[in-house]
Design an enzyme around this catalytic site. Structure first.
Site, PDB file in Angstrom:
ATOM      1  N   HIS A  64       0.951  -1.252   0.004  1.00 39.26           N
ATOM      2  CA  HIS A  64      -0.150   0.107   0.025  1.00 39.26           C
ATOM      3  C   HIS A  64       0.934   1.128  -0.180  1.00 39.26           C
ATOM      4  CE1 HIS A  64      -3.037  -2.631   0.712  1.00 39.26           C
ATOM      5  NE2 HIS A  64      -2.500  -3.089   2.068  1.00 39.26           N
ATOM      6  N   HIS A  94       5.517   6.823   6.689  1.00 37.93           N
ATOM      7  CA  HIS A  94       5.237   6.321   5.609  1.00 37.93           C
ATOM      8  C   HIS A  94       4.616   7.548   4.733  1.00 37.93           C
ATOM      9  CE1 HIS A  94       1.060   6.095   7.748  1.00 37.93           C
ATOM     10  NE2 HIS A  94       0.702   6.333   6.411  1.00 37.93           N
ATOM     11  N   HIS A  96       2.195   9.097   1.194  1.00 37.01           N
ATOM     12  CA  HIS A  96       1.292   8.824   0.470  1.00 37.01           C
ATOM     13  C   HIS A  96       1.530   9.705  -0.876  1.00 37.01           C
ATOM     14  CE1 HIS A  96      -1.573   6.765   3.238  1.00 37.01           C
ATOM     15  NE2 HIS A  96      -1.042   7.480   4.336  1.00 37.01           N
ATOM     16  N   HIS A 119       3.389  10.594   6.784  1.00 39.60           N
ATOM     17  CA  HIS A 119       2.773  10.471   8.011  1.00 39.60           C
ATOM     18  C   HIS A 119       3.605   9.908   8.932  1.00 39.60           C
ATOM     19  CE1 HIS A 119      -1.529  10.449   5.884  1.00 39.60           C
ATOM     20  NE2 HIS A 119      -0.935  11.827   6.170  1.00 39.60           N
ATOM     21  N   THR A 198      -6.159   6.699   7.844  1.00 44.80           N
ATOM     22  CA  THR A 198      -6.492   6.890   6.488  1.00 44.80           C
ATOM     23  C   THR A 198      -6.557   5.596   5.688  1.00 44.80           C
ATOM     24  OG1 THR A 198      -4.493   7.743   5.570  1.00 44.80           O
ATOM     25  CG2 THR A 198      -5.771   9.142   6.629  1.00 44.80           C
ATOM     26  N   THR A 199      -6.179   4.388   6.354  1.00 45.01           N
ATOM     27  CA  THR A 199      -6.278   3.172   5.401  1.00 45.01           C
ATOM     28  C   THR A 199      -7.074   2.139   6.461  1.00 45.01           C
ATOM     29  OG1 THR A 199      -4.246   2.461   6.558  1.00 45.01           O
ATOM     30  CG2 THR A 199      -4.000   3.311   4.282  1.00 45.01           C
TER      31      THR A 199
END
EC number: 4.2.1.1
Length: 260
Positions: A64, A94, A96, A119, A198-199
């Site tokens: 992801h 991580h 995005h 994040h 958010t996941t």
């Protein structure tokens, strides 16, 4: 066996509620931040980052994004201050990002999307372990940092260089001696609000601190992110791009600003 969620049309954010009904909950993230609607709160404290480079341990492609993981067995790397009570331990960071410039961030500011969003994830030590913290409304503290293409960011190059060894889903590599303080912008002003992961599993356990000032990375550094794969080594190549969730309704929440 967990549901194979992703960012594609058939398994992307519009479908997450089918397996994770909290996706339609009262405090979901990300949100569209409106600078006018945010209320300045003089009681908010500065964020206090105290990280030990020795706690960095691994970098992982989870299909992801990629996670840089830290040893969270002690209080060597912690976040305090901000809207937080108590001490929060660094566990991972991580990113995005988009398929092109002009999209990729999860939060937006006055309608503006940035090219990526970093994040940095911490959990509340009073809950004893990360998995327990996920069950509580003040369990996690995530610091969000906007990224835009511009000058190179020397401090992120070590991360970018490590991506070669984790190109596909399931790969991991040792990643040591790294202090994420180097990824922060000079100005630490922030907006804060109660939200969620958010996941999936989208738990509503996060106190968000979104920094006002973005960091810049070079287009070459950005391209290395887009070179990763959602897919495993034995699968058809599927480039890891647009791994961001769109903004969710603010509902009854208030966004506070640490600055005027």
């Amino acid at each position: 066996m967990s549901h194979h969620w992703g960012y594609d049309s058939h398994n992307g954010p519009a479908h997450w509620h089918e397996h994770f009904p909290i996706a339609n909950g009262e405090r979901q993230s990300p949100i569209a931040i409106s600078t006018k609607a945010a209320r300045y709160d003089p009681a908010l404290k500065p964020l206090s980052f105290s990280y030990d480079a020795g706690t960095a341990k691994a970098i992982v492609n989870n299909g992801h994004s990629f996670n840089v993981e830290f040893d969270d067995s002690s209080d060597k790397s912690v976040l305090q201050g901000g809207a937080l009570d108590g001490v929060y331990r660094l566990v991972q960071f991580h990113i995005h990002w988009g398929s092109c410039e002009g999209q990729g961030s999860e939060h937006t500011v006055d309608g503006v999307k940035y090219d990526a969003e970093l994040h940095i994830v911490h959990w509340n030590v009073k809950y004893g372990k990360f998995a327990e913290a996920l069950k509580h409304p003040d369990g996690l503290a995530v610091v969000g940092i906007f990224m835009k293409v511009g000058n190179a960011k020397p401090e992120i190059q070590k991360v970018v260089d490590a991506l070669n060894s984790i190109q596909t889903k399931g790969k991991q590599a040792s990643f040591t001696n790294f202090d994420p303080t180097g990824l922060l912008p000079p100005c630490r002003d922030y907006w804060t609000y109660p939200g969620s992961l958010t996941t999936p599993p989208l738990h509503e356990c996060v106190i968000w601190h979104v920094l006002k000032e973005p960091i810049t990375v070079s287009s070459e550094q950005m391209c290395k992110l887009r070179g990763l794969c959602f897919s495993a080594e034995n699968e058809p190549v599927c480039r890891m791009v647009d791994n961001w969730r769109p903004c969710q309704p603010l509902k009854s929440r208030e966004v506070r600003a640490s600055f005027q």
